[in-house]
Write an enzyme that holds these catalytic residues in place. Structure first.
Site, PDB file in Angstrom:
ATOM      1  N   ASP A  33       0.830  -1.201   0.000  1.00  0.00           N
ATOM      2  CA  ASP A  33       0.000   0.000   0.000  1.00  0.00           C
ATOM      3  C   ASP A  33       0.866   1.254   0.000  1.00  0.00           C
ATOM      4  O   ASP A  33       0.578   2.231  -0.680  1.00  0.00           O
ATOM      5  CB  ASP A  33      -0.906   0.029   1.239  1.00  0.00           C
ATOM      6  CG  ASP A  33      -2.026  -0.989   1.119  1.00  0.00           C
ATOM      7  OD1 ASP A  33      -2.111  -1.655   0.059  1.00  0.00           O
ATOM      8  OD2 ASP A  33      -2.803  -1.116   2.081  1.00  0.00           O
ATOM      9  N   SER A  82     -34.155  -8.202 -18.110  1.00  0.00           N
ATOM     10  CA  SER A  82     -33.864  -9.087 -16.993  1.00  0.00           C
ATOM     11  C   SER A  82     -33.904 -10.516 -17.554  1.00  0.00           C
ATOM     12  O   SER A  82     -34.019 -10.698 -18.754  1.00  0.00           O
ATOM     13  CB  SER A  82     -34.847  -8.891 -15.851  1.00  0.00           C
ATOM     14  OG  SER A  82     -36.132  -9.211 -16.294  1.00  0.00           O
ATOM     15  N   GLU A 114     -22.362 -19.607 -16.593  1.00  0.00           N
ATOM     16  CA  GLU A 114     -21.540 -18.744 -15.749  1.00  0.00           C
ATOM     17  C   GLU A 114     -22.292 -18.392 -14.475  1.00  0.00           C
ATOM     18  O   GLU A 114     -23.497 -18.573 -14.402  1.00  0.00           O
ATOM     19  CB  GLU A 114     -21.140 -17.482 -16.512  1.00  0.00           C
ATOM     20  CG  GLU A 114     -22.337 -16.649 -16.954  1.00  0.00           C
ATOM     21  CD  GLU A 114     -21.932 -15.496 -17.886  1.00  0.00           C
ATOM     22  OE1 GLU A 114     -21.183 -15.749 -18.849  1.00  0.00           O
ATOM     23  OE2 GLU A 114     -22.376 -14.367 -17.629  1.00  0.00           O
ATOM     24  N   LYS A 116     -24.305 -16.428 -11.635  1.00  0.00           N
ATOM     25  CA  LYS A 116     -25.175 -15.263 -11.559  1.00  0.00           C
ATOM     26  C   LYS A 116     -24.696 -14.440 -10.365  1.00  0.00           C
ATOM     27  O   LYS A 116     -24.716 -14.905  -9.238  1.00  0.00           O
ATOM     28  CB  LYS A 116     -26.623 -15.696 -11.368  1.00  0.00           C
ATOM     29  CG  LYS A 116     -27.592 -14.535 -11.390  1.00  0.00           C
ATOM     30  CD  LYS A 116     -29.022 -15.017 -11.515  1.00  0.00           C
ATOM     31  CE  LYS A 116     -29.983 -13.902 -11.861  1.00  0.00           C
ATOM     32  NZ  LYS A 116     -29.965 -12.775 -10.958  1.00  0.00           N
ATOM     33  N   ASP A 118     -24.598 -11.531  -7.611  1.00  0.00           N
ATOM     34  CA  ASP A 118     -25.684 -10.932  -6.841  1.00  0.00           C
ATOM     35  C   ASP A 118     -25.275  -9.553  -6.332  1.00  0.00           C
ATOM     36  O   ASP A 118     -24.808  -9.406  -5.218  1.00  0.00           O
ATOM     37  CB  ASP A 118     -26.018 -11.870  -5.672  1.00  0.00           C
ATOM     38  CG  ASP A 118     -27.392 -11.577  -5.106  1.00  0.00           C
ATOM     39  OD1 ASP A 118     -28.147 -10.811  -5.736  1.00  0.00           O
ATOM     40  OD2 ASP A 118     -27.702 -12.115  -4.037  1.00  0.00           O
ATOM     41  N   GLU A 171     -21.999  -6.346 -13.080  1.00  0.00           N
ATOM     42  CA  GLU A 171     -22.599  -6.213 -11.764  1.00  0.00           C
ATOM     43  C   GLU A 171     -21.634  -5.446 -10.873  1.00  0.00           C
ATOM     44  O   GLU A 171     -20.426  -5.694 -10.917  1.00  0.00           O
ATOM     45  CB  GLU A 171     -22.842  -7.642 -11.237  1.00  0.00           C
ATOM     46  CG  GLU A 171     -23.961  -7.788 -10.279  1.00  0.00           C
ATOM     47  CD  GLU A 171     -25.371  -7.863 -10.900  1.00  0.00           C
ATOM     48  OE1 GLU A 171     -25.537  -7.656 -12.129  1.00  0.00           O
ATOM     49  OE2 GLU A 171     -26.313  -8.097 -10.134  1.00  0.00           O
ATOM     50  N   TYR A 223     -20.170  -9.104 -17.376  1.00  0.00           N
ATOM     51  CA  TYR A 223     -20.631 -10.400 -17.855  1.00  0.00           C
ATOM     52  C   TYR A 223     -21.239 -10.360 -19.251  1.00  0.00           C
ATOM     53  O   TYR A 223     -21.757 -11.364 -19.718  1.00  0.00           O
ATOM     54  CB  TYR A 223     -21.606 -11.038 -16.867  1.00  0.00           C
ATOM     55  CG  TYR A 223     -22.786 -10.148 -16.492  1.00  0.00           C
ATOM     56  CD1 TYR A 223     -23.681  -9.717 -17.451  1.00  0.00           C
ATOM     57  CD2 TYR A 223     -22.977  -9.749 -15.186  1.00  0.00           C
ATOM     58  CE1 TYR A 223     -24.743  -8.898 -17.113  1.00  0.00           C
ATOM     59  CE2 TYR A 223     -24.037  -8.935 -14.835  1.00  0.00           C
ATOM     60  CZ  TYR A 223     -24.921  -8.511 -15.806  1.00  0.00           C
ATOM     61  OH  TYR A 223     -25.960  -7.710 -15.472  1.00  0.00           O
ATOM     62  N   LYS A 310     -31.776 -20.580 -10.770  1.00  0.00           N
ATOM     63  CA  LYS A 310     -31.633 -20.145  -9.386  1.00  0.00           C
ATOM     64  C   LYS A 310     -31.421 -21.353  -8.495  1.00  0.00           C
ATOM     65  O   LYS A 310     -32.186 -22.314  -8.579  1.00  0.00           O
ATOM     66  CB  LYS A 310     -32.901 -19.420  -8.933  1.00  0.00           C
ATOM     67  CG  LYS A 310     -33.112 -18.081  -9.590  1.00  0.00           C
ATOM     68  CD  LYS A 310     -32.179 -17.033  -8.996  1.00  0.00           C
ATOM     69  CE  LYS A 310     -32.727 -15.639  -9.185  1.00  0.00           C
ATOM     70  NZ  LYS A 310     -33.827 -15.268  -8.346  1.00  0.00           N
ATOM     71  N   CYS A 404     -40.137 -29.314  30.045  1.00  0.00           N
ATOM     72  CA  CYS A 404     -40.055 -28.052  29.298  1.00  0.00           C
ATOM     73  C   CYS A 404     -38.910 -27.214  29.864  1.00  0.00           C
ATOM     74  O   CYS A 404     -38.852 -26.975  31.070  1.00  0.00           O
ATOM     75  CB  CYS A 404     -41.372 -27.280  29.407  1.00  0.00           C
ATOM     76  SG  CYS A 404     -41.235 -25.607  28.748  1.00  0.00           S
ATOM     77  N   CYS A 407     -40.683 -23.810  31.569  1.00  0.00           N
ATOM     78  CA  CYS A 407     -41.552 -23.821  32.755  1.00  0.00           C
ATOM     79  C   CYS A 407     -41.447 -25.126  33.548  1.00  0.00           C
ATOM     80  O   CYS A 407     -42.119 -25.284  34.563  1.00  0.00           O
ATOM     81  CB  CYS A 407     -43.002 -23.573  32.355  1.00  0.00           C
ATOM     82  SG  CYS A 407     -43.722 -24.985  31.494  1.00  0.00           S
ATOM     83  N   CYS A 422     -44.710 -28.956  25.363  1.00  0.00           N
ATOM     84  CA  CYS A 422     -44.947 -28.493  26.721  1.00  0.00           C
ATOM     85  C   CYS A 422     -46.462 -28.306  26.820  1.00  0.00           C
ATOM     86  O   CYS A 422     -47.030 -27.555  26.049  1.00  0.00           O
ATOM     87  CB  CYS A 422     -44.227 -27.164  26.937  1.00  0.00           C
ATOM     88  SG  CYS A 422     -44.886 -26.253  28.345  1.00  0.00           S
ATOM     89  N   CYS A 427     -47.246 -21.440  29.964  1.00  0.00           N
ATOM     90  CA  CYS A 427     -45.780 -21.444  29.916  1.00  0.00           C
ATOM     91  C   CYS A 427     -45.284 -20.144  29.281  1.00  0.00           C
ATOM     92  O   CYS A 427     -45.698 -19.790  28.179  1.00  0.00           O
ATOM     93  CB  CYS A 427     -45.303 -22.649  29.101  1.00  0.00           C
ATOM     94  SG  CYS A 427     -43.561 -22.554  28.642  1.00  0.00           S
TER      95      CYS A 427
HETATM   96  S1  IVH Z   1     -26.865 -11.494 -18.469  1.00  0.00           S
HETATM   97  C1  IVH Z   1     -29.939 -10.269 -21.406  1.00  0.00           C
HETATM   98  N1  IVH Z   1     -25.219 -12.591 -16.768  1.00  0.00           N
HETATM   99  O1  IVH Z   1     -29.267 -10.806 -13.288  1.00  0.00           O
HETATM  100  C2  IVH Z   1     -29.153 -10.879 -20.332  1.00  0.00           C
HETATM  101  N2  IVH Z   1     -26.939 -11.208 -15.912  1.00  0.00           N
HETATM  102  O2  IVH Z   1     -32.165 -11.362 -13.614  1.00  0.00           O
HETATM  103  C3  IVH Z   1     -28.714  -9.853 -19.396  1.00  0.00           C
HETATM  104  N3  IVH Z   1     -26.904 -10.943 -13.503  1.00  0.00           N
HETATM  105  O3  IVH Z   1     -30.236  -7.679 -14.445  1.00  0.00           O
HETATM  106  C4  IVH Z   1     -28.147 -10.349 -18.179  1.00  0.00           C
HETATM  107  N4  IVH Z   1     -25.152 -12.198 -13.145  1.00  0.00           N
HETATM  108  O4  IVH Z   1     -28.025  -7.779 -13.220  1.00  0.00           O
HETATM  109  C5  IVH Z   1     -26.280 -11.802 -16.923  1.00  0.00           C
HETATM  110  N5  IVH Z   1     -23.655 -13.608 -15.395  1.00  0.00           N
HETATM  111  C6  IVH Z   1     -24.716 -12.808 -15.554  1.00  0.00           C
HETATM  112  C7  IVH Z   1     -25.371 -12.193 -14.467  1.00  0.00           C
HETATM  113  C8  IVH Z   1     -26.489 -11.404 -14.687  1.00  0.00           C
HETATM  114  C9  IVH Z   1     -26.083 -11.430 -12.588  1.00  0.00           C
HETATM  115  C10 IVH Z   1     -28.071 -10.096 -13.173  1.00  0.00           C
HETATM  116  C11 IVH Z   1     -28.208  -8.892 -14.034  1.00  0.00           C
HETATM  117  C12 IVH Z   1     -29.626  -8.917 -14.543  1.00  0.00           C
HETATM  118  C13 IVH Z   1     -30.276  -9.911 -13.661  1.00  0.00           C
HETATM  119  C14 IVH Z   1     -31.357 -10.635 -14.429  1.00  0.00           C
END
Ligand code: IVH
Length: 669
Positions: A33, A82, A114, A116, A118, A171, A223, A310, A404, A407, A422, A427
């Protein structure tokens, strides 16, 4: 200016950017650093002496000046979609079939699997090799301009060696290990810690003061490439090119060609994700070739070439330090594992349920064991398995107590029932749990009746059942520990206001076994009011309840048994005498609408109140039930859906739809 100055400036800028890349992108720091700070200091001094050397891409220019008033809006050149969600292999099989069916015959798709990520979604735009714009997703069409904030993120280069316009998506995240430090500092400063990395990241991204953002350890992982004309023909090559340009990517993609390989790649992510530095709540599967993505296009909401898988539940490994026994509102004694604290789904978990004595015996959980815990949906975490190989011999078996723990009443176990109970209705353990339940949002919705207050009310003998709440006066509450006059007044006012809740909320609050929100409302509708309910003879009750649509024999028996119980009647009379609950308005089911003939169960963490979602369904002619049963046509899923609901849906052939799909079908936003 000395002839060497521009050269030194460029060299310093390059070196600092290279260290940023090593540290933030490759996770492999190359200097201390102090050495890094020295470079930055030299650069600042050089720029102070020769301001003409400053360029927007200089590492000194990451942090802007004064806080801003708000964010301006940015229209995305391409909509930020989305993703559709899948929760099981069938849905992925269907996705693969649809993709294959949508491509010209003979062209087989390759897929990329790949993680997802968060965090909060972000679009970044480079033009002429410079970072020129960063924006949030917003509603998908228009987002907020967060360029100044994103410029402070050191892992994202301000300049790259690529001239054409490059639009990427990714993200914004905070790594788990960094969040710990942030939270320690927040707590030390008297601020609330962030509940999880996702909240910390998206909250930070939208701060108005970029100097404050610069202090947060934010990262960006890209991504997707939306626009990058000469970059690549496939998604996986595009990701590789981004990395070559020094841009941060997640570097965890796998190319697959069929469903089994896809499932294996997803399982590998699920296995590995506990060790990822960032939170991952699923996998994303994308069609690899951009040409194929274009052919497939998008529906009104989501692209046809990608889907999110998911993970149903999040798991973590830890150790059992002890086992405590909780007393529930029905007297059930629940063994709870006290754990070595562990991160799970973004929160620290130190307790997990083990349900009942049989559950502990079947898993053979012992104190000292290494165990896997799981969090599914809104349910509290539970112990799901024991690592028998990790046993040392020092583990101690757990015995369900015969009395219990609160009590000391002798515990009973009814033949054929899993729970040890119980039997003492007075209680304090039971009363506390009953009060908590009574005050919950979906029940009597009494704010401020928190754990410490409930504890004191019961321990001091001020409250022996839920009806006693309505006799409390503010002075008595104010005399309790940690209660200011003002908050005592608030609680008493809140309790008073809850008298006006409809009968269904009261029934939810009393917690009749087998009866959820929907059934409570049906029961309230046929009884009409608390008076009506109390006026029923046992025969009338049986007849009325048997006639309720969707009530199976178990539910009917439970309600009738509860209603004829002498203690129940005393409690209901006491509530009536205190003016608790209003008559239930009768809402006729809509006879027409897009959902007539369909029946729904709504589950998971929703973006609206569950009651409101039920209302939308009913208004469109649909029926609603608390559980997935024979004939349930749709399971509407919010976030974090529990496995048991999914399994029930699978068994009964119930169709899965997301909350958003339901709204789309109803034409509500
Ligand atoms: S691709 C058209 N890849 O998930 C496809 N999205 O539920 C666009 N997210 O709003 C998204 N990891 O913020 C893609 N490896 C990934 C992701 C990803 C997280 C999020 C993204 C999107 C949401 C959709």
């Amino acid at each position: 200016m000395p002839a060497s100055a521009p050269r030194r400036h460029a060299a310093l800028a390059r070196e600092i950017a290279a260290h940023d890349h090593r540290y933030y992108v490759l996770d492999d720091p190359s200097v201390s650093d102090a050495a890094y700070d020295a470079l930055l200091r030299e650069l600042r001094e050089l720029e102070a002496a020769h301001p003409e050397l400053v360029t927007p891409a200089s590492p000194t220019q990451r942090v802007a000046g004064a806080p801003r008033e708000g964010f301006t809006r940015v229209t995305h050149r391409e909509r930020m979609f989305s993703l559709d969600n899948a929760y099981a292999e069938d849905a992925l099989a269907e996705f693969v079939r649809r993709v294959e069916g949508g491509l010209p015959s003979g062209e087989l798709p390759a897929f990329v699997v790949e993680p997802k990520l968060d965090g909060g979604s972000l679009e970044v735009v480079y033009e002429g090799g410079r970072l020129v714009e960063a924006s949030t997703r917003g509603d998908g069409f228009v987002g907020e301009d967060v360029t100044e904030n994103v410029r402070t993120i050191r892992g994202l280069p301000l300049s790259i060696a690529y001239e054409p316009r490059l639009t990427c998506r990714g993200e914004v995240l905070i790594y788990r290990r960094d969040l710990e430090r942030v939270n320690e500092a927040r707590v030390a400063a008297g601020e609330e810690p962030f509940a999880n990395p996702r909240n910390a990241a998206s909250g930070s991204l939208r701060l108005l003061d970029a100097r404050e953002v610069a202090r947060r350890p934010l990262r960006v992982l890209l991504y997707a490439v939306v626009e990058g004309p000469s970059l690549a023909a496939t998604h996986h090559e595009a990701l590789a090119r981004l990395a070559e340009l020094g841009l941060p990517t997640h570097r965890r993609e796998t190319v697959v060609h069929d469903l089994p390989a896809m499932m294996a790649a997803i399982a590998a992510i699920d296995e590995a994700r506990a060790a990822y530095p960032f939170e991952t709540d699923g996998a994303v599967v994308k069609v690899d070739a951009f040409r194929h993505q274009d052919i497939l296009g998008a529906t009104a909401k989501v692209p046809r070439w990608a889907i999110a898988y998911k993970f149903a539940a999040e798991r973590a490994a830890t150790r059992v330090l002890d086992v405590e026994v909780n007393v529930g509102r029905t007297g059930a004694l629940t063994p709870v594992a006290v754990l070595e604290p562990v991160q799970l789904g973004g929160t620290e978990v130190s307790r997990a349920s083990m349900h009942n004595a049989d559950y502990v015996a079947n898993l053979d959980v012992r104190i000292g064991d290494r165990v896997t815990i799981e969090k599914a949906g809104e349910i509290i975490p539970q112990v799901v398995s024991v690592d028998l190989e990790a046993r040392t011999g020092d583990e101690r078996p757990f015995q369900m107590p015969t009395r219990c723990p609160v009590c000391d009443a002798e515990a009973v176990r009814v033949e054929g029932e899993a729970a040890t109970r119980c039997p003492n209705r007075a209680c304090p353990g039971q009363v506390k749990a009953a009060l908590h339940h009574f005050a919950r949002r979906f029940a009597m919705d009494i704010d401020h009746l928190g754990p410490s207050l409930v504890e004191q009310l019961v321990e001091r003998g001020l409250v022996r059942d839920v009806a006693d709440l309505y006799d409390l006066d503010a002075a008595a509450v104010a005399a309790l520990e940690r209660m200011a006059d003002k908050s005592a007044g608030n609680v008493v006012r809140e309790i008073d206001a809850s008298r006006a809740r409809h009968l269904d909320r009261l029934l939810c609050g009393l917690g009749i076994p087998q009866i959820g929100q929907v059934a409570a409302r049906q029961l309230a509708e046929v009884a009409g009011s608390l008076d009506g309910l109390l006026a029923w003879t046992p025969e009338q009750a049986r007849e009325a309840i048997d006639a309720i649509h969707g009530f199976g024999p178990k539910m009917a028996d439970s309600v009738v048994g509860w209603l004829v119980d002498a203690d129940t009647r005393v409690l209901l009379e006491r509530l009536r005498a205190r003016g608790v609950s209003r008559p239930q308005p009768r809402v006729e089911a809509a006879k027409e609408g897009p959902l007539v003939g369909e029946s729904f169960c709504v589950t998971g963490v929703l973006t609206r109140k569950r009651d409101d979602v039920h209302e939308l369904i009913r208004a469109a002619g649909g029926e609603v039930h608390d559980t997935v049963k024979a004939g349930t046509t749709f399971l509407v899923m919010g976030d974090k859906v529990g496995k048991s609901k999914l399994d029930a849906a699978k068994k009964r052939g119930t169709q899965l739809v997301t909350e958003q799909e339901l709204y789309a079908r109803l034409g509500v936003g």
